[in-house]
Design a protein around this motif. Structure first.
Motif, short mmCIF file in Angstrom:
data_model
loop_
_atom_site.label_atom_id
_atom_site.label_comp_id
_atom_site.label_asym_id
_atom_site.label_seq_id
_atom_site.Cartn_x
_atom_site.Cartn_y
_atom_site.Cartn_z
N ILE A 40 49.70 32.96 44.96
CA ILE A 40 49.22 33.28 46.14
C ILE A 40 49.57 32.37 47.57
O ILE A 40 49.83 32.94 48.57
N ILE A 41 49.75 30.82 47.31
CA ILE A 41 49.97 30.40 48.01
C ILE A 41 51.41 30.53 48.89
O ILE A 41 51.05 31.31 49.93
N ILE A 42 52.49 30.47 48.04
CA ILE A 42 53.57 31.42 49.34
C ILE A 42 53.30 33.21 49.44
O ILE A 42 53.67 33.29 49.89
N PHE A 43 52.64 33.98 49.35
CA PHE A 43 52.06 34.98 49.36
C PHE A 43 51.90 35.05 51.00
O PHE A 43 51.57 35.70 51.84
N LEU B 112 54.32 33.88 53.37
CA LEU B 112 55.27 34.77 53.80
C LEU B 112 54.57 35.57 54.54
O LEU B 112 55.37 35.97 55.46
N ILE B 113 52.91 36.29 54.41
CA ILE B 113 52.47 37.33 55.47
C ILE B 113 52.53 35.98 56.45
O ILE B 113 52.83 36.49 58.11
N LYS B 114 52.03 35.36 56.59
CA LYS B 114 51.82 33.61 57.91
C LYS B 114 53.58 34.31 58.82
O LYS B 114 53.69 33.96 59.97
N ASN B 115 54.47 33.30 58.01
CA ASN B 115 55.67 33.63 58.56
C ASN B 115 56.37 35.57 59.31
O ASN B 115 56.85 34.74 60.04
N PHE B 116 56.07 36.03 58.50
CA PHE B 116 56.54 37.70 58.83
C PHE B 116 55.39 37.73 60.13
O PHE B 116 56.48 38.13 61.22
N VAL B 117 54.30 37.05 60.95
CA VAL B 117 53.49 38.03 61.76
C VAL B 117 54.58 36.95 62.42
O VAL B 117 54.18 37.74 63.97
N ILE C 25 44.76 25.03 53.09
CA ILE C 25 45.46 26.07 52.17
C ILE C 25 46.60 25.20 51.29
O ILE C 25 45.94 24.19 50.37
N LEU C 26 47.76 24.27 52.37
CA LEU C 26 47.98 23.49 51.65
C LEU C 26 47.67 21.90 51.70
O LEU C 26 47.68 21.35 50.28
N ALA C 27 46.97 21.61 52.33
CA ALA C 27 45.37 20.17 51.67
C ALA C 27 44.81 20.62 50.56
O ALA C 27 44.38 19.92 49.18
N ILE C 28 44.15 21.13 50.55
CA ILE C 28 43.93 22.37 49.22
C ILE C 28 44.55 21.93 48.26
O ILE C 28 43.81 21.42 47.28
#
Length: 469
Positions: free
Chosen positions: A85-88, A91-96, A43-46
């Motif tokens: 959208i990317i921040i959200f 956030l989900i990824k780091n919460f997991v 996602i970051l690369a895109i």
């Protein structure tokens, strides 16, 4: 390194059913983490390519209504929405990831607690004579330090496998994009890991042995002081005992610091090499005349993958060092546990019901012989019967066997010859049940560090005690 995979079966063997389930759930969640890492990097690369030339990225969207929605947006609004959208997603990824890391710490706590319970029980079930010959510092080390190292071994092993999964999925994504970069990064990073581990493996094992030794000696020094406080306070040797403790403490810290240094060293090497590979890739593409704007997402992806692989490879070498460092403690615990369960099984298989004839209670000593030292009998063919409703006093000079005879009667010491009978039944298979009937007042006062009420209750549920009685 392959031989360490055989420890998986041993790890599962020493775990309770609950902890086995926990560990399996952790492995499954590690796959989720690995996939999230690849997704977030992609996602970051895109996003980098999107900032450079949004039209190229938008035209690659295959879902028409999504593509039309974003194309119709004002450019600034588009950048803001995509950024949110990317921040959200992050956030989900780091919460997991935070939750899974917390879950791993809970697993460690559960493993240490369960295994401490087992080892504490095993110590209390150990043969009394053997227990007396074991120093307090060794017993303390087994209950606390060894179990902590077993927990560290299992957590290190679990984290090691988690990071391997992350590297596997990141490498797979690189292979799909550019096989040359994939082989370069994977080969060089793996070689550094293998060289680092094999170079310091022997040194780490020696450091672990020395740290374990000085941990035990440090506890021994403390116990010597606490057991002889009056003598030490009245003597002029306080400095001697302080220096003795500090010597072992400093050596323990020294070997712990060495382990930490060795574990973190490869990360710096990985960082230098990872950045160098990315820079070389960029330079090669420029010399080939490639439009950097077109390959910007690819460059970004390679850079981000390399950046993410650095801590993963660092974590692999660190946790593999932990595995080597704590391997001996783990294997010792594993072997001791097998012996403990064999003893438990023998005890329970050979235990039968007591003959509880309360009308005619008798304890009979029949031809009892006991010696602490070979050929120096403290008790020699002792025969006597203790009957119900009578008070007996055993008198004699120091060392004549007064304490020994009571310990033989209670089943704490096993006679060399003869047997103890309860209501005419031999106690050699019933000591566990018989000991539950004994009331014992020791020569030295024993109080737990709590209230008088707690001392009287001694582990009973305080809520169920009738205080009026």
């Amino acid at each position: 390194m392959i031989k360490y995979l055989t420890h998986i079966s041993k790890i599962f063997e020493i775990l309770s059913l609950k902890n086995k389930i926990y560990l399996i759930l952790f492995f499954l969640s590690s796959i989720v983490i690995a996939l999230l890492e690849v997704l977030s990097i992609g996602i970051l690369a895109i996003y980098v390519g999107f900032l450079s030339n949004p039209d190229i990225i938008l035209n690659k969207i295959s879902i028409d209504f999504v593509k039309d929605y974003f194309i119709d947006l004002d450019k600034n609004i588009l950048f803001i929405k995509v950024s949110f959208i990317i921040i959200f997603l992050f956030l989900i990824k780091n919460f997991v990831i935070i939750f899974i890391n917390w879950f791993l710490l809970r697993i460690r706590q559960s493993i240490i607690s369960a295994n401490s319970n087992e080892i504490f029980n095993s110590i209390l079930e150990t043969d009394f004579k053997k227990l007396l010959s074991t120093t307090k510092s060794v017993l303390s080390y087994k209950v606390y330090d060894e179990i902590k190292r077993v927990g560290s071994f299992i957590v290190g092993y679990s984290t090691f496998l988690k990071e391997l999964l992350i590297i596997f999925f990141l490498s797979l994504s690189l292979l799909i994009l550019n096989k040359y970069i994939f082989f370069s990064i994977l080969t060089i990073f793996s070689l550094i890991s293998l060289i680092s581990v094999n170079s310091f493996k022997g040194t780490l094992r020696k450091s672990a042995d020395k740290m374990n030794k000085h941990s035990s000696l440090m506890l021994k020094s403390l116990l010597e002081v606490f057991d002889n406080l009056i003598l030490i306070k009245l003597s002029s040797k306080k400095k001697f005992f302080i220096n003795k403790y500090l010597n072992h403490l400093n050596l323990q810290i020294k070997f712990t610091n060495f382990k930490s240094l060795i574990s973190t060293l490869p990360r710096s090497i990985f960082e230098i090499i990872g950045i160098s590979i990315v820079m070389i890739f960029v330079i090669v593409e420029i010399y080939r005349g490639t439009n950097t704007q077109n390959i910007l997402p690819l460059i970004s992806f390679v850079a981000l993958v390399s950046a993410r692989m650095i801590p993963s490879y660092g974590a692999i070498t660190h946790n593999f060092s932990l595995i080597i460092f704590n391997e001996k403690s783990f294997l010792d615990f594993y072997e001791n546990r097998k012996k403990i369960f064999k003893v438990y099984n023998d005890i329970y298989e050979n235990t039968s019901k007591l003959n509880l004839d309360y009308e005619d209670l008798k304890i009979t000593l029949k031809d009892i012989t006991y010696a602490y030292v070979q050929n120096e009998n403290v008790l020699d063919n002792v025969n006597y019967t203790f009957e119900k409703d009578k008070i007996y006093g055993i008198v004699g000079k120091s060392g004549s066997g007064k304490s020994t005879i009571t310990k033989v009667m209670m089943g704490l010491l096993k006679p060399l010859k003869g047997e103890v009978l309860f209501n005419k039944s031999p106690l050699n298979k019933n000591y566990r049940n018989f000991q539950d009937l004994i009331g014992y007042v020791p020569q030295n006062i024993f109080l737990i560090d709590s209230t008088i009420e707690s001392n009287i209750a001694m582990g009973e549920n305080m809520q169920e005690i009738n205080k009026e009685k």
